[in-house]
Enzyme design. Structure first.
Site, PDB file in Angstrom:
ATOM      1  N   GLY A 100       5.122   1.106   4.488  1.00 41.47           N
ATOM      2  CA  GLY A 100       6.204   1.800   4.507  1.00 41.47           C
ATOM      3  C   GLY A 100       7.462   0.888   3.931  1.00 41.47           C
TER       4      GLY A 100
ATOM      5  CG  HIS B  15      -5.546   1.695   5.223  1.00 38.91           C
ATOM      6  ND1 HIS B  15      -5.211   2.682   6.293  1.00 38.91           N
ATOM      7  CD2 HIS B  15      -4.613   0.908   5.146  1.00 38.91           C
ATOM      8  CE1 HIS B  15      -4.028   2.621   6.318  1.00 38.91           C
ATOM      9  NE2 HIS B  15      -3.646   1.298   5.838  1.00 38.91           N
TER      10      HIS B  15
ATOM     11  CE  LYS C 102       0.420   3.426   4.808  1.00 39.14           C
ATOM     12  NZ  LYS C 102       0.136   3.598   6.073  1.00 39.14           N
TER      13      LYS C 102
ATOM     14  CD  GLU D 183      -2.751   5.323   6.850  1.00 40.16           C
ATOM     15  OE1 GLU D 183      -2.754   5.545   5.645  1.00 40.16           O
ATOM     16  OE2 GLU D 183      -1.860   4.709   7.445  1.00 40.16           O
TER      17      GLU D 183
ATOM     18  CG  ASN E 120      -1.840   1.303   1.246  1.00 45.85           C
ATOM     19  OD1 ASN E 120      -1.880   2.061   0.607  1.00 45.85           O
ATOM     20  ND2 ASN E 120      -2.195   1.489   2.620  1.00 45.85           N
TER      21      ASN E 120
ATOM     22  N   GLY F  97       2.334   2.020  10.665  1.00 48.72           N
ATOM     23  CA  GLY F  97       3.417   3.237  10.357  1.00 48.72           C
ATOM     24  C   GLY F  97       4.158   3.412  11.867  1.00 48.72           C
TER      25      GLY F  97
ATOM     26  CB  SER G 141       5.277  -1.749  11.855  1.00 45.02           C
ATOM     27  OG  SER G 141       4.833  -0.533  11.951  1.00 45.02           O
TER      28      SER G 141
ATOM     29  CD  GLU H 159      -3.585  -2.584   7.333  1.00 50.47           C
ATOM     30  OE1 GLU H 159      -2.471  -3.062   6.848  1.00 50.47           O
ATOM     31  OE2 GLU H 159      -4.189  -1.751   7.027  1.00 50.47           O
TER      32      GLU H 159
HETATM   33  C1  PEP Z   1      -0.769  -0.095   5.833  1.00 46.19           C
HETATM   34  O1  PEP Z   1      -0.742   1.041   5.502  1.00 46.19           O
HETATM   35  O2  PEP Z   1      -1.611  -0.685   5.486  1.00 46.19           O
HETATM   36  C2  PEP Z   1       0.296  -0.532   6.631  1.00 46.19           C
HETATM   37  C3  PEP Z   1       0.507  -1.703   7.413  1.00 46.19           C
HETATM   38  O3  PEP Z   1       1.577   0.298   6.961  1.00 46.19           O
HETATM   39  P1  PEP Z   1       2.721   0.128   7.500  1.00 46.19           P
HETATM   40  O4  PEP Z   1       3.299  -1.082   6.938  1.00 46.19           O
HETATM   41  O5  PEP Z   1       3.673   1.090   7.135  1.00 46.19           O
HETATM   42  O6  PEP Z   1       2.543   0.178   9.026  1.00 46.19           O
END
Ligand code: PEP
Length: 253
Positions: free
Chosen positions: A236, A95, A11, A97, A9, A173, A214, A167
Site C-alpha cells: 500500500g 507472494h 499489485k 496472494e 509491490n 494489507g 503494512s 511476509e
Molecule cells: C505486499 O503486498 O507484499 C505487502 C506487504 O503489502 P502491504 O504493505 O500493503 O501490507
C-alpha cells in the site's frame, strides 16, 4: 555489509500513465540515495513504459510473477525472458496472494525461482505464515517449509543472487505490522535455515531478507534497524511516491 533493499509491490493498481507519473515523481525523490537499492513492481502491462521512464535511473524494476516455461502453448502466461525483455532485473515469486488465490505452491515457487535465475533475473522469494499458523505456534514450521522447498537445489551462486522476503500473511494489507522483535525473530530463523543449507562461510550472512506487511514511513525505521532485517517489501505505501520515498530514506539511516 548488506545493502538495504526496498521494493514496492503495486499489485493490481495503476494504469500505464499513472505508473509513469508515479515513477517520474519517485525518481526525483530518491535519486542519489545510493546506499539503498530501490525497486518498483508494476503490473505486466506497465513494465515497458516504466522501464523507458526510468532509463538512466538507479531504480530497478520487478515483475510480480512469472511462468517457468520459456515459450509455447501457455495462454496468458509470461516467461522470464519476456520479463527481462520488458526491462526488469527482478521478479517477485510466491507472494501470499498468489499462494492464496492462484494456486501457487512451494513446487511452483521453486520452478519459478530457477527459471528466473536462468534468465538472469533476481527472484524475491516470499515466505510467511497465516494468522492461524501463528496462533497455534506453527510460524517456524510454515516459514521453514516455504523456504526450504522454495529454494530447493538452488546453488550457492543462485541463492546469492536471490532475495528472501518474510511476509506474515496477517500483516499484509491489514495495517497490522509485525513488531520489530517479531520480524527479527523470523528473519534470524530464515538466516539460520540458510546457514544450515549453505555451509560455505558467509553465504547466509550475505543474503538479504526483506520484511513485508503494512510497512509505512512510521514503522519502517524501527523494523529496518533490526540486525537481520535488510529491507522492506511494501504494498500500500508504495502506491504514493512520497510515502515510498520516505521508507527508502528510513533505510538510509
Ligand atoms: C505486499 O503486498 O507484499 C505487502 C506487504 O503489502 P502491504 O504493505 O500493503 O501490507
Amino acid at each position: 555489509m548488506r545493502t538495504p533493499i526496498i521494493a514496492g509491490n503495486w499489485k493490481l493498481n495503476k494504469t500505464i500513465s499513472e505508473a509513469v507519473d508515479l515513477v517520474s515523481q519517485l525518481r526525483l525523490l530518491v535519486e542519489g540515495t545510493n546506499e539503498v537499492e530501490v525497486i518498483v513492481a508494476p503490473t505486466f502491462t506497465a513494465l515497458s513504459a516504466v522501464s523507458k521512464t526510468l532509463e538512466g535511473s538507479s531504480i530497478s524494476i520487478a515483475a510480480q510473477d512469472l511462468y517457468w516455461e520459456e515459450k509455447g502453448a501457455f495462454t496468458g502466461e509470461v516467461s522470464a525472458s519476456l520479463i527481462v525483455d520488458s526491462g526488469c532485473s527482478h521478479v517477485i515469486i510466491g507472494h501470499s496472494e498468489r499462494r492464496q488465490y492462484f494456486g501457487e505452491t512451494n513446487q511452483s515457487v521453486n520452478w519459478k525461482a530457477k527459471s528466473a535465475l536462468n534468465a538472469g533475473l533476481i527472484p524475491i522469494i516470499c515466505v510467511g505464515e497465516m494468522l492461524e499458523d501463528r496462533e497455534v505456534g506453527k510460524t517456524e514450521q510454515v516459514v521453514k517449509d516455504h523456504l526450504v522447498n522454495g529454494i530447493a537445489n538452488l546453488t550457492e551462486e543462485q541463492i546469492l543472487n536471490s532475495v528472501v522476503a518474510y511476509e506474515p500473511v496477517w500483516a499484509i494489507g491489514t495495517g497490522k505490522t509485525a513488531t520489530p522483535d517479531q520480524a527479527q525473530e523470523v528473519h534470524a530463523l530464515i538466516r539460520s535455515v540458510l546457514a544450515d543449507t549453505y555451509s560455505s562461510a558467509n553465504v547466509a550472512d550475505r543474503i538479504r531478507i526483506q520484511y513485508g506487511g503494512s510497512v509505512t514511513p512510521a514503522s519502517a525505521a524501527a523494523l529496518l534497524s533490526q540486525p537481520d532485517v535488510d529491507g522492506a517489501l511494501v504494498g500500500g505505501a508504495s502506491l504514493e511516491a512520497e510515502s515510498f520515498a520516505d521508507i527508502v530514506k528510513a533505510a538510509q539511516q
